[in-house]
Design an enzyme around this catalytic site. Structure first.
Site, short mmCIF file in Angstrom:
data_model
loop_
_atom_site.label_atom_id
_atom_site.label_comp_id
_atom_site.label_asym_id
_atom_site.label_seq_id
_atom_site.Cartn_x
_atom_site.Cartn_y
_atom_site.Cartn_z
N LYS A 99 0.36 4.41 0.15
CA LYS A 99 -0.72 5.31 0.12
C LYS A 99 -0.69 6.89 -0.47
O LYS A 99 -0.04 6.68 -1.56
CB LYS A 99 0.45 5.30 1.78
N GLU A 150 -7.13 3.90 8.03
CA GLU A 150 -7.16 5.43 7.58
C GLU A 150 -8.06 6.32 6.76
O GLU A 150 -8.49 7.31 7.18
CB GLU A 150 -5.37 5.64 6.55
N GLU A 200 -5.21 -5.82 10.36
CA GLU A 200 -4.69 -4.64 10.41
C GLU A 200 -4.54 -3.80 11.36
O GLU A 200 -5.85 -2.75 12.13
CB GLU A 200 -4.57 -3.29 8.83
N ASN A 224 0.95 -0.76 0.29
CA ASN A 224 -0.24 0.09 -0.28
C ASN A 224 0.81 1.19 0.67
O ASN A 224 1.71 1.55 1.16
CB ASN A 224 -1.22 -0.24 1.29
N SER A 243 3.66 -2.75 10.42
CA SER A 243 4.74 -3.10 10.68
C SER A 243 5.47 -3.51 10.19
O SER A 243 6.06 -5.26 10.82
CB SER A 243 5.01 -2.44 12.58
N GLY A 256 2.27 2.28 11.00
CA GLY A 256 3.21 3.25 11.44
C GLY A 256 4.23 3.50 12.76
O GLY A 256 4.98 4.18 12.34
N HIS A 274 -9.88 0.96 4.64
CA HIS A 274 -8.37 0.55 5.53
C HIS A 274 -8.64 2.29 6.67
O HIS A 274 -9.70 2.82 6.68
CB HIS A 274 -7.74 1.22 4.26
P1 13P Z 1 3.08 0.01 7.81
O1 13P Z 1 3.54 -1.06 6.46
O2 13P Z 1 3.30 1.62 7.06
O3 13P Z 1 2.44 0.49 9.35
O4 13P Z 1 1.51 0.53 7.49
C1 13P Z 1 1.49 -0.74 7.73
C2 13P Z 1 -0.56 0.26 7.00
O5 13P Z 1 -1.08 0.80 6.63
C3 13P Z 1 -0.76 -0.50 4.98
O6 13P Z 1 -1.98 -0.69 5.09
#
Ligand code: 13P
Length: 258
Positions: free
Chosen positions: A10, A98, A168, A8, A214, A174, A96
């Site tokens: 982002k 976010e 997740e 992803n 992570s 993050g 997601h």
């Molecule tokens: P990280 O791997 O940066 O923790 O992010 C995970 C994520 O949100 C993947 O969709």
């Protein structure tokens, strides 16, 4: 079933130049690998989908980070599943954390997107997971259960094979903390049970259940291999082609060793 390594990307790769550097670096990293047991799916920002499509590397599948449930019309700023399909997307991330957090996406809205993705021939990657507060108040399993059930409400058995679920935990995204292999296995078992209840054993057993949050070359053993997951959803490390390809290789090789 091949393990899925979903990147992803982002809101990154800020210019065409940065994207091109990323793609040529990734091409080099992939050149030496023949991973038969794992498959990389990349979900770039919408504005880069066409260039990723043209890049056309057979070792990478394409996905999007979100979509709108309607196919066409007066929805300023939104992206249709038909547009994604026409840009060779096979997958689309839905729900997601976010998007739940910054755009207030509810399980109901996510349910509409899942139904529309399936109707339009896209494979939705449904993201579920608890916040830190929910974990601390021991609500992890009930949160996951509600999110999965409400997102998949009304989905027919015939479409079940197209779905991917990603566990997740919000608190693991993050940062540098990840759940234990046991916690991940517990979440996976619960998700699998709900899928069996909804779609029956035959279909539910082929649904890939991924872990995200992570993931890197150090954590991947615990969060994916030891916990028996069907792949990973990667944020930060997917922006580093050598790390992404290394993670895919570790998961692939773990299948060869079995
Ligand atoms: P990280 O791997 O940066 O923790 O992010 C995970 C994520 O949100 C993947 O969709």
């Amino acid at each position: 079933m091949k393990k899925l390594i979903v990147g992803n990307l982002k809101m990154n790769l800020l210019s065409p130049e940065e994207r091109e550097r990323y793609l040529s670096w990734l091409k080099k990293e992939l050149a030496g690998r023949k991973d038969k047991h794992s498959e990389i799916v990349l979900c770039p920002p919408f504005v880069h989908l066409e260039a990723f499509k043209k890049w056309n590397n057979r070792k990478v599948r394409l996905g999007a980070q979100d979509m709108f449930p309607e196919s066409k019309g007066s929805y300023t700023g939104e992206i249709s599943p038909v547009m994604l399909k026409n840009l060779s997307c096979e997958y689309v991330i839905i729900g997601h954390s976010e998007r739940r957090r910054y755009f207030g996406e509810s399980n109901g809205a996510i349910n509409l997107k899942i139904a529309s993705a399936l109707k339009n021939g896209l494979k939705p990657i449904l993201c579920v997971g608890e916040t830190r507060e929910e974990k601390e108040s021991e609500q992890t399993l009930s949160v996951i259960s509600n999110q999965v059930k409400e997102a998949l409400l009304g989905v027919s058995r015939a479409k079940a094979e197209q779905i991917v679920v990603a566990y997740e935990p919000v608190w693991a995204i993050g940062g540098d903390k990840v759940p234990t292999a046991n916690e991940i296995m517990e979440a996976k078992l619960l998700i699998r049970k709900i899928l069996v209840d909804l779609f029956g054993k035959k279909y539910a057993e082929s649904t890939p259940i991924l872990y995200g949050g992570s993931v890197n070359t150090k954590t991947v053993g615990g969060v994916c291999i030891d916990s028996g997951m069907d792949g990973v959803l990667i944020g930060r490390e997917s922006l580093q082609p050598h790390e992404l390809v290394k993670i895919s290789g570790i998961i692939n090789d773990s299948c060869v060793l079995k």
